[in-house]
Enzyme design. Structure first.
Site, PDB file in Angstrom:
ATOM      1  CD  GLU A 154      -2.862  -1.443   2.032  1.00 52.73           C
ATOM      2  OE1 GLU A 154      -3.434  -0.372   2.264  1.00 52.73           O
ATOM      3  OE2 GLU A 154      -3.364  -2.550   2.280  1.00 52.73           O
TER       4      GLU A 154
ATOM      5  CB  CYS B  65      -1.767   7.188   1.268  1.00 50.11           C
ATOM      6  SG  CYS B  65      -3.196   6.405   2.035  1.00 50.11           S
TER       7      CYS B  65
HETATM    8  P1  NAD Z   1       8.678   4.654   4.191  1.00 47.65           P
HETATM    9  O1  NAD Z   1       8.690   3.849   2.953  1.00 47.65           O
HETATM   10  O2  NAD Z   1       9.808   5.571   4.454  1.00 47.65           O
HETATM   11  O3  NAD Z   1       8.607   3.685   5.477  1.00 47.65           O
HETATM   12  C1  NAD Z   1       7.510   2.819   5.700  1.00 47.65           C
HETATM   13  C2  NAD Z   1       7.953   1.690   6.616  1.00 47.65           C
HETATM   14  O4  NAD Z   1       8.877   0.858   5.922  1.00 47.65           O
HETATM   15  C3  NAD Z   1       8.688   2.150   7.866  1.00 47.65           C
HETATM   16  O5  NAD Z   1       8.286   1.341   8.935  1.00 47.65           O
HETATM   17  C4  NAD Z   1      10.145   1.906   7.513  1.00 47.65           C
HETATM   18  O6  NAD Z   1      10.964   1.693   8.634  1.00 47.65           O
HETATM   19  C5  NAD Z   1      10.044   0.647   6.697  1.00 47.65           C
HETATM   20  N1  NAD Z   1      11.126   0.402   5.739  1.00 47.65           N
HETATM   21  C6  NAD Z   1      11.927   1.292   5.130  1.00 47.65           C
HETATM   22  N2  NAD Z   1      12.775   0.654   4.296  1.00 47.65           N
HETATM   23  C7  NAD Z   1      12.469  -0.659   4.360  1.00 47.65           C
HETATM   24  C8  NAD Z   1      12.989  -1.825   3.729  1.00 47.65           C
HETATM   25  N3  NAD Z   1      13.991  -1.763   2.836  1.00 47.65           N
HETATM   26  N4  NAD Z   1      12.432  -3.021   4.028  1.00 47.65           N
HETATM   27  C9  NAD Z   1      11.409  -3.103   4.902  1.00 47.65           C
HETATM   28  N5  NAD Z   1      10.893  -2.037   5.552  1.00 47.65           N
HETATM   29  C10 NAD Z   1      11.409  -0.827   5.277  1.00 47.65           C
HETATM   30  O7  NAD Z   1       7.296   5.414   4.209  1.00 47.65           O
HETATM   31  P2  NAD Z   1       6.859   6.539   5.238  1.00 47.65           P
HETATM   32  O8  NAD Z   1       7.589   7.785   4.874  1.00 47.65           O
HETATM   33  O9  NAD Z   1       6.942   6.013   6.614  1.00 47.65           O
HETATM   34  O10 NAD Z   1       5.309   6.691   4.915  1.00 47.65           O
HETATM   35  C11 NAD Z   1       4.796   7.601   4.008  1.00 47.65           C
HETATM   36  C12 NAD Z   1       4.469   6.911   2.715  1.00 47.65           C
HETATM   37  O11 NAD Z   1       3.491   5.891   2.971  1.00 47.65           O
HETATM   38  C13 NAD Z   1       3.829   7.833   1.714  1.00 47.65           C
HETATM   39  O12 NAD Z   1       4.327   7.544   0.439  1.00 47.65           O
HETATM   40  C14 NAD Z   1       2.352   7.497   1.806  1.00 47.65           C
HETATM   41  O13 NAD Z   1       1.616   7.812   0.648  1.00 47.65           O
HETATM   42  C15 NAD Z   1       2.428   6.030   2.034  1.00 47.65           C
HETATM   43  N6  NAD Z   1       1.173   5.530   2.615  1.00 47.65           N
HETATM   44  C16 NAD Z   1       0.378   4.742   1.851  1.00 47.65           C
HETATM   45  C17 NAD Z   1      -0.846   4.309   2.349  1.00 47.65           C
HETATM   46  C18 NAD Z   1      -1.755   3.439   1.533  1.00 47.65           C
HETATM   47  O14 NAD Z   1      -2.684   2.847   2.094  1.00 47.65           O
HETATM   48  N7  NAD Z   1      -1.571   3.330   0.232  1.00 47.65           N
HETATM   49  C19 NAD Z   1      -1.236   4.687   3.631  1.00 47.65           C
HETATM   50  C20 NAD Z   1      -0.394   5.505   4.369  1.00 47.65           C
HETATM   51  C21 NAD Z   1       0.829   5.914   3.852  1.00 47.65           C
END
Ligand code: NAD
Length: 550
Positions: free
Chosen positions: A306, A340
């Protein structure tokens, strides 16, 4: 010496990377990560501090490991956690080591054998008990989520969303399982009777983002638990405070504590989780989603992704412009635009463009910041410092390329927190980052269009496809446009209706780079197994005998 089965560090020093034993206890048993540093007299020898202050207990489950497992070389560095309202680092978290994650997943895997085989009624009973504990700790969960996000009002609904989801699934889960079971005879081979089983993935890993930490980390765990999976959740390192009260709700539901845990950590911890589970639900950015998908592909495990969005809103010539301005503003600035499915681009028919801008600016200027009082006003601080920098960069890029700011502007530092007033821009083009990349801030770039075809082309000119909105003079006109948009959810005559879809149990797909396999209900965590029974004699491989049977 080190003790097995520890309960808490007297000083609660969560920074103390030199002692796994204290740290693992803080993770599983107490989650006491918010305490201050080692007392100065012990700072020089943190290991002694921890040795001096641990005490044994009868703790069972969670991150308990043996003394022999201690290995300083595998220690992860403590990670600082910034308070979004003050800008201060007021907490450190220390992620578990690879070995600890592997051990935790192994324990979950073992416990899942019982949980997954138990009748659904048992899981429903346990989940109801957990809903009670969530309700009992509601105030603390809200307080912690509010510390994580800097939000006032919005945090108040976070535990309710989880409780509501648990209770809804208690009601609908029996029908979901019932409907999915099939039994009969194969039309091609009538002697073969079949039935299907639904078998949970043993261990599900949930990786959450910072923008709605409690909700988005916990909500995806709920269907996995109903499905019969054991679940390990890793919320964002930016917002880990809610984990402590959440773990208390889990510990107070002992049957659940065997199969459900949270760990803290950053992307490295996320990667370790991917290596140890059987299915991943990841919510986050596109680049990290890709890394997760690649790692899952290497292990042939499913990944539900997501990801981000760049949601367009189309306002047609016939639209009620006041209603459109109200809807667009709410869709763009709720939660400081850190949602998001926030509206990130607005396309307005050229004949009504100027009138719409006038109304949108007027509405935007009525919005107040949640500062200094978190419970007053509508927009809180940026949760992540880095996000304010991204939004400022998008605005600078747009202004450099000719965009005009009609209201709002740059992020501002108020009491250490980074805030931004609702910002309206015009004269934007698709050469600007603000019209192409995810901005994730309270920013409304507005662009004119001439024909309906132009509006659709511009709205679809993105690598995202999460959601979209259309506001028009008639529902027919709005629906005609909606049906041409490449997005998983389209709000018609409003924005931000995605929540209503969740309430109705809809599971739309995310289009393009906004996600993959985004159906995240109970069935997403179940594998279908066919059991085929021959009710006649087995066929022989010998041609003559086969003919005789025929
Ligand atoms: P991010 O990708 O920086 O981090 C998300 C999570 O992934 C964190 O817990 C992080 O520690 C972990 N992570 C980072 N690198 C990883 C890896 N290589 N392997 C496994 N885990 C890893 O995202 P963010 O900045 O925390 O969140 C914002 C983003 O999330 C925005 O792009 C937003 O649109 C999206 N989002 C999407 C939805 C949806 O339902 N589509 C909902 C909320 C947020």
């Amino acid at each position: 010496m080190y003790h097995n089965r520890l309960d808490t560090c007297f000083y609660g020093d969560y920074n103390c990377a030199s002692s796994y034993l204290v740290r693992e206890t803080a993770l599983a048993s107490d989650f006491d990560g918010i305490a201050g540093p080692c007392p100065p007299e012990l700072e020089s020898n943190r290991r002694d501090c921890c040795e001096a202050t641990v005490r044994t207990s009868g703790y069972k489950g969670g991150f308990v490991m043996s003394a022999s497992a201690f290995d300083k070389s595998t220690a992860r560095k403590p990670l600082p956690v910034r308070n979004p309202r003050t800008g201060e680092i007021d907490m450190y978290i220390t992620p578990p080591s690879s070995e600890e994650i592997a051990a935790a997943c192994a324990r979950l895997r073992k416990a899942q054998e019982t949980w997954g085989r138990a009748p659904l009624e048992h899981r429903i009973g346990v989940m109801k008990k957990w809903a009670d504990r969530l309700q009992a700790h509601r105030a603390r969960l809200i307080e912690a989520d509010s510390m994580d996000t800097g939000y006032g009002q919005i945090s108040k609904v976070a535990p309710d969303m989880v409780i509501g989801s648990v209770l809804r699934m208690c009601a609908i889960a029996p029908a979901i399982f019932e409907r999915s079971h099939r039994a009969g005879r194969s039309p091609g081979a009538p002697n073969v009777a079949y039935r299907t089983n639904l078998r949970p993935y043993p261990v599900a890993g949930i990786i959450g983002p910072w923008n709605a930490p409690l909700m988005l980390s916990t909500l995806h765990a709920v269907p996995a638990l109903f499905a019969g999976c054991a679940v390990i959740v890793k919320p964002s390192e930016v917002t880990p405070r809610f984990v402590k009260p959440m773990m208390e709700t889990i510990r107070e539901t002992p049957e659940l504590a065997e199969v459900f845990t949270f760990v803290v950590g950053d992307g490295d911890t996320g990667q370790e989780i991917v290596e140890n589970v059987d299915i991943i639900n990841f919510t986050g950015s596109v680049p990290n989603g890709r890394k997760v998908a690649e790692a899952c592909a290497k292990r042939f495990i499913p990944s539900i992704l997501e990801l981000g969005g760049k949601d367009p809103a189309i306002v047609t010539e016939t639209a009620d412009l006041q209603k459109a301005a109200t809807a667009v503003l709410r869709g763009a600035v709720t939660s400081t635009g850190q949602v998001c499915f926030s509206i990130e681009r607005i396309y307005v028919q050229e004949k009504v463009h100027d009138a719409f801008i006038e109304l949108l600016v007027k509405e935007a200027e009525r919005v107040e910041l949640n500062y200094p009082d978190a419970h007053h006003g509508q927009i809180g601080p940026f949760i992540a410092e880095r996000q304010a920098a991204i939004v400022d960069d998008h605005l600078d890029d747009a202004v450099r390329k000719g965009a005009k700011i009609r209201t709002g502007g740059k992020s501002e530092n108020l009491g250490g927190g980074l805030y931004m007033r609702p910002t309206v821009l015009t004269d934007v083009t698709h050469d600007m980052k603000i019209m192409r990349d995810e901005t994730f801030g309270p920013v409304m770039p507005v662009m004119k269009y001439a024909t309906e075809a132009d509006a659709v082309r511009l709205a679809n000119d993105t690598y995202f496809g999460l959601s979209a909105a259309v506001i028009a003079g008639s529902e027919d006109e709005a629906r005609r446009l909606a049906d041409q948009l490449d997005a998983g959810t389209v709000s018609v005559q409003d924005t931000f209706l995605t929540f209503a879809g969740f309430g109705a149990g809809l599971q739309p797909d995310a289009f393009k780079f906004s996600g993959m396999g985004s159906r995240s209900g109970i069935l997403a965590f179940l594998r279908s197994q066919a059991v085929l029974t021959n009710t006649a004699e087995p066929a022989s491989i010998i041609e003559e005998e086969l003919k005789a049977v025929r």
